[in-house]
Write a protein that holds these residues in place. Structure first.
Motif, PDB file in Angstrom:
ATOM      1  N   SER A 106       0.838  -1.195   0.000  1.00  0.00           N
ATOM      2  CA  SER A 106       0.000   0.000   0.000  1.00  0.00           C
ATOM      3  C   SER A 106       0.876   1.249   0.000  1.00  0.00           C
ATOM      4  CB  SER A 106      -0.905  -0.007   1.233  1.00  0.00           C
ATOM      5  OG  SER A 106      -1.718   1.146   1.284  1.00  0.00           O
ATOM      6  N   VAL A 107       0.640   2.131  -0.960  1.00  0.00           N
ATOM      7  CA  VAL A 107       1.488   3.309  -1.174  1.00  0.00           C
ATOM      8  C   VAL A 107       0.904   4.513  -0.424  1.00  0.00           C
ATOM      9  CG1 VAL A 107       2.479   4.858  -2.901  1.00  0.00           C
ATOM     10  CG2 VAL A 107       2.172   2.416  -3.426  1.00  0.00           C
ATOM     11  N   ASP A 108       1.711   5.145   0.406  1.00  0.00           N
ATOM     12  CA  ASP A 108       1.277   6.305   1.197  1.00  0.00           C
ATOM     13  C   ASP A 108       1.676   7.587   0.459  1.00  0.00           C
ATOM     14  OD1 ASP A 108      -0.078   7.314   3.377  1.00  0.00           O
ATOM     15  OD2 ASP A 108       1.690   7.379   4.661  1.00  0.00           O
ATOM     16  N   TYR A 109       0.979   7.855  -0.634  1.00  0.00           N
ATOM     17  CA  TYR A 109       1.300   9.016  -1.476  1.00  0.00           C
ATOM     18  C   TYR A 109       0.865  10.318  -0.797  1.00  0.00           C
ATOM     19  CZ  TYR A 109      -3.645   8.453  -2.822  1.00  0.00           C
ATOM     20  OH  TYR A 109      -5.017   8.332  -2.810  1.00  0.00           O
ATOM     21  N   ARG A 110       1.438  11.424  -1.236  1.00  0.00           N
ATOM     22  CA  ARG A 110       1.112  12.729  -0.667  1.00  0.00           C
ATOM     23  C   ARG A 110      -0.313  13.138  -1.033  1.00  0.00           C
ATOM     24  NH1 ARG A 110       6.037  16.034  -3.078  1.00  0.00           N
ATOM     25  NH2 ARG A 110       5.791  14.379  -4.641  1.00  0.00           N
ATOM     26  N   LEU A 111      -0.958  13.846  -0.104  1.00  0.00           N
ATOM     27  CA  LEU A 111      -2.357  14.211  -0.254  1.00  0.00           C
ATOM     28  C   LEU A 111      -2.520  15.710  -0.494  1.00  0.00           C
ATOM     29  CD1 LEU A 111      -3.898  12.164   2.713  1.00  0.00           C
ATOM     30  CD2 LEU A 111      -3.836  11.507   0.293  1.00  0.00           C
ATOM     31  N   ALA A 112      -3.580  16.046  -1.236  1.00  0.00           N
ATOM     32  CA  ALA A 112      -4.027  17.425  -1.374  1.00  0.00           C
ATOM     33  C   ALA A 112      -4.842  17.772  -0.120  1.00  0.00           C
ATOM     34  CB  ALA A 112      -4.875  17.570  -2.635  1.00  0.00           C
ATOM     35  N   PRO A 113      -5.042  19.047   0.193  1.00  0.00           N
ATOM     36  CA  PRO A 113      -4.594  20.230  -0.552  1.00  0.00           C
ATOM     37  C   PRO A 113      -3.174  20.649  -0.244  1.00  0.00           C
ATOM     38  CG  PRO A 113      -5.886  20.923   1.316  1.00  0.00           C
ATOM     39  CD  PRO A 113      -5.924  19.420   1.330  1.00  0.00           C
ATOM     40  N   GLU A 114      -2.542  20.022   0.774  1.00  0.00           N
ATOM     41  CA  GLU A 114      -1.161  20.390   1.070  1.00  0.00           C
ATOM     42  C   GLU A 114      -0.251  20.119  -0.120  1.00  0.00           C
ATOM     43  OE1 GLU A 114      -3.014  18.829   4.955  1.00  0.00           O
ATOM     44  OE2 GLU A 114      -3.068  18.348   2.812  1.00  0.00           O
ATOM     45  N   HIS A 115      -0.582  19.041  -0.845  1.00  0.00           N
ATOM     46  CA  HIS A 115       0.237  18.639  -2.000  1.00  0.00           C
ATOM     47  C   HIS A 115      -0.707  18.370  -3.175  1.00  0.00           C
ATOM     48  CE1 HIS A 115       3.630  18.199   0.760  1.00  0.00           C
ATOM     49  NE2 HIS A 115       2.837  17.484   1.540  1.00  0.00           N
ATOM     50  N   PRO A 116      -1.107  19.399  -3.900  1.00  0.00           N
ATOM     51  CA  PRO A 116      -2.044  19.197  -5.009  1.00  0.00           C
ATOM     52  C   PRO A 116      -1.386  18.473  -6.184  1.00  0.00           C
ATOM     53  CG  PRO A 116      -1.294  21.471  -4.953  1.00  0.00           C
ATOM     54  CD  PRO A 116      -0.745  20.810  -3.717  1.00  0.00           C
ATOM     55  N   PHE A 117      -2.218  18.114  -7.171  1.00  0.00           N
ATOM     56  CA  PHE A 117      -1.720  17.498  -8.401  1.00  0.00           C
ATOM     57  C   PHE A 117      -0.533  18.296  -8.927  1.00  0.00           C
ATOM     58  CE2 PHE A 117      -1.746  17.520 -13.068  1.00  0.00           C
ATOM     59  CZ  PHE A 117      -1.682  16.175 -13.350  1.00  0.00           C
ATOM     60  N   PRO A 118       0.544  17.596  -9.330  1.00  0.00           N
ATOM     61  CA  PRO A 118       0.664  16.149  -9.549  1.00  0.00           C
ATOM     62  C   PRO A 118       1.430  15.403  -8.460  1.00  0.00           C
ATOM     63  CG  PRO A 118       2.405  17.267 -10.738  1.00  0.00           C
ATOM     64  CD  PRO A 118       1.643  18.341 -10.002  1.00  0.00           C
ATOM     65  N   ALA A 119       1.512  15.933  -7.240  1.00  0.00           N
ATOM     66  CA  ALA A 119       2.386  15.343  -6.224  1.00  0.00           C
ATOM     67  C   ALA A 119       2.038  13.884  -5.934  1.00  0.00           C
ATOM     68  CB  ALA A 119       2.322  16.171  -4.942  1.00  0.00           C
ATOM     69  N   GLY A 120       0.758  13.604  -5.653  1.00  0.00           N
ATOM     70  CA  GLY A 120       0.366  12.234  -5.346  1.00  0.00           C
ATOM     71  C   GLY A 120       0.619  11.285  -6.494  1.00  0.00           C
ATOM     72  N   LEU A 121       0.311  11.737  -7.706  1.00  0.00           N
ATOM     73  CA  LEU A 121       0.552  10.912  -8.888  1.00  0.00           C
ATOM     74  C   LEU A 121       2.044  10.637  -9.059  1.00  0.00           C
ATOM     75  CD1 LEU A 121      -0.273   9.536 -11.527  1.00  0.00           C
ATOM     76  CD2 LEU A 121      -0.280  11.794 -12.618  1.00  0.00           C
ATOM     77  N   GLU A 122       2.880  11.643  -8.841  1.00  0.00           N
ATOM     78  CA  GLU A 122       4.320  11.440  -8.962  1.00  0.00           C
ATOM     79  C   GLU A 122       4.815  10.390  -7.975  1.00  0.00           C
ATOM     80  OE1 GLU A 122       5.914  15.327  -8.390  1.00  0.00           O
ATOM     81  OE2 GLU A 122       5.630  15.918 -10.493  1.00  0.00           O
ATOM     82  N   ASP A 123       4.284  10.413  -6.741  1.00  0.00           N
ATOM     83  CA  ASP A 123       4.679   9.404  -5.754  1.00  0.00           C
ATOM     84  C   ASP A 123       4.304   8.000  -6.224  1.00  0.00           C
ATOM     85  OD1 ASP A 123       5.659  11.401  -4.145  1.00  0.00           O
ATOM     86  OD2 ASP A 123       4.040  11.301  -2.668  1.00  0.00           O
ATOM     87  N   CYS A 124       3.066   7.856  -6.708  1.00  0.00           N
ATOM     88  CA  CYS A 124       2.601   6.537  -7.160  1.00  0.00           C
ATOM     89  C   CYS A 124       3.413   6.060  -8.351  1.00  0.00           C
ATOM     90  CB  CYS A 124       1.110   6.606  -7.517  1.00  0.00           C
ATOM     91  SG  CYS A 124       0.031   6.909  -6.105  1.00  0.00           S
ATOM     92  N   TRP A 125       3.693   6.953  -9.286  1.00  0.00           N
ATOM     93  CA  TRP A 125       4.493   6.589 -10.464  1.00  0.00           C
ATOM     94  C   TRP A 125       5.912   6.214 -10.048  1.00  0.00           C
ATOM     95  CZ3 TRP A 125       8.713   9.656 -12.176  1.00  0.00           C
ATOM     96  CH2 TRP A 125       9.329   9.166 -13.342  1.00  0.00           C
ATOM     97  N   ARG A 126       6.477   6.972  -9.109  1.00  0.00           N
ATOM     98  CA  ARG A 126       7.853   6.700  -8.673  1.00  0.00           C
ATOM     99  C   ARG A 126       7.948   5.301  -8.048  1.00  0.00           C
ATOM    100  NH1 ARG A 126       8.532  11.068  -6.255  1.00  0.00           N
ATOM    101  NH2 ARG A 126       9.985  12.096  -7.672  1.00  0.00           N
ATOM    102  N   VAL A 127       6.983   4.959  -7.201  1.00  0.00           N
ATOM    103  CA  VAL A 127       7.012   3.634  -6.568  1.00  0.00           C
ATOM    104  C   VAL A 127       6.774   2.547  -7.609  1.00  0.00           C
ATOM    105  CG1 VAL A 127       5.849   2.111  -4.932  1.00  0.00           C
ATOM    106  CG2 VAL A 127       6.327   4.481  -4.302  1.00  0.00           C
ATOM    107  N   ALA A 128       5.781   2.746  -8.492  1.00  0.00           N
ATOM    108  CA  ALA A 128       5.490   1.732  -9.509  1.00  0.00           C
ATOM    109  C   ALA A 128       6.700   1.480 -10.402  1.00  0.00           C
ATOM    110  CB  ALA A 128       4.289   2.167 -10.344  1.00  0.00           C
ATOM    111  N   ARG A 129       7.351   2.543 -10.843  1.00  0.00           N
ATOM    112  CA  ARG A 129       8.518   2.365 -11.704  1.00  0.00           C
ATOM    113  C   ARG A 129       9.633   1.623 -10.979  1.00  0.00           C
ATOM    114  NH1 ARG A 129      11.976   7.441 -13.860  1.00  0.00           N
ATOM    115  NH2 ARG A 129      12.474   7.458 -11.625  1.00  0.00           N
ATOM    116  N   ALA A 130       9.883   2.004  -9.721  1.00  0.00           N
ATOM    117  CA  ALA A 130      10.944   1.345  -8.972  1.00  0.00           C
ATOM    118  C   ALA A 130      10.658  -0.143  -8.781  1.00  0.00           C
ATOM    119  CB  ALA A 130      11.113   2.034  -7.616  1.00  0.00           C
TER     120      ALA A 130
END
Length: 310
Positions: A106-130
């Motif tokens: 389970s990926v604990d990606y960053r949440l809005a509104p503190e971290h709006p798009f694309p922060a959460g998506l970048e976290d998920c992509w970074r973990v998936a790629r790794a």
């Protein structure tokens, strides 16, 4: 819907919230309601990032007592990109590991509104790629064993990650499971093209007003709301996507857009199965494992996993 059934289902509706104001309280409530971990699995907290040591993302790995599949489910949680985390989703992920016999991460990606798009998506992509580049990090032998899975906003993130992996080159996931995913950005009953928004957008588990709050928090810049990384159904090219299972809930305002995304993927030449759980509300995957919608969904997921990669 049967007119006599709706008043009963409305008893399960969340009270009206202004998510733009109340999201911190909702986060605390979700964590408080999450059951304590049980002995059905072992959990391990990791941090996964790029090989160059750039940002690391927390990941909680759930291993069931009996692992009977080589597949590893890389899970992105729901919550409108604003709420939810690995703690509040621990019961659901424990059930997922138990019901599938798979390791679940389970990926604990960053949440809005503190971290709006694309922060959460970048976290998920970074973990998936790794993980796809080095599947051994989660105990998998081959990248074909890694399955992307997400519910609601997490389903949106899984779909967007698959598009990013294709567009940026390198390794890509072979399979994805999208549970009642967000695939568009317009959930206003007056303008949405989907009947389910108009029929199920009030008085049930997830409301149109709540969805619009989530979108505004995740995407304060209105110009980004039609970006395919936000609204995958708006992508000009949906070719070369993973083999996909989409599970929708009949009484969910997102039902039609999830199924429309399945149709669009199939039209682009992808292998897709769409299954609607009758009588189910949005978010049902977090119900206890003995609930009928949960049992039905895992039966479909089990059959999908048994088929293996394309």
């Amino acid at each position: 819907m049967n007119r006599l059934l709706r008043p009963v289902l409305q008893l399960f509706a969340a009270p009206h919230l202004d998510m733009r104001r109340d999201y911190p309280r909702v986060r605390r409530l979700q964590r408080g309601l999450a059951a304590s971990p049980t002995a059905r699995f072992r959990a391990l907290d990791l941090r996964i990032g790029d090989a160059d040591g750039s940002r690391e993302v927390p990941v909680r790995v759930f291993r069931p007592r009996s692992v009977h599949r080589e597949d590893v489910l890389l899970f992105f949680h729901g919550g409108g990109w604003v709420t939810g985390d690995i703690s509040s989703y621990t019961p659901a992920c424990a059930t997922m590991a138990e019901q599938t016999g798979c390791v679940v991460a389970s990926v604990d990606y960053r949440l809005a509104p503190e971290h709006p798009f694309p922060a959460g998506l970048e976290d998920c992509w970074r973990v998936a790629r790794a993980i796809l580049e080095e599947p051994w990090r989660l105990g998998a032998s081959h990248l074909e064993d890694i399955v992307l899975i997400g519910d609601s906003a997490g389903g949106n993130l899984a779909a967007a990650v698959s598009l990013l992996l294709r567009d940026l080159g390198g390794v890509a996931a072979r399979r994805q499971i999208l549970l009642y995913p967000v695939t568009g950005s317009d959930h206003d009953p007056a303008t949405s093209p989907y009947r389910s928004v108009r029929e199920h957008g009030t008085g049930l588990r997830l409301t149109s007003a709540e969805m619009q709050d989530y979108v505004e928090l995740y995407l304060p810049d209105e110009a980004l709301r039609e970006d395919p990384m936000v609204a995958p159904i708006r992508a000009d090219d949906l070719a070369h996507q993973p083999k996909t299972l989409i599970i929708t809930a009949e009484l969910d305002l997102l039902c039609d857009e999830g199924e429309a995304y399945g149709e669009a993927l199939a039209a682009a030449g992808n292998a897709v199965r769409v299954h609607r759980v009758d009588g189910a509300l949005h978010g049902f995957i977090t119900l206890p494992r003995f609930a009928r919608p949960v049992r039905e969904a895992y039966g479909v997921i089990d059959a999908f996993l048994a088929e293996g990669p394309p």
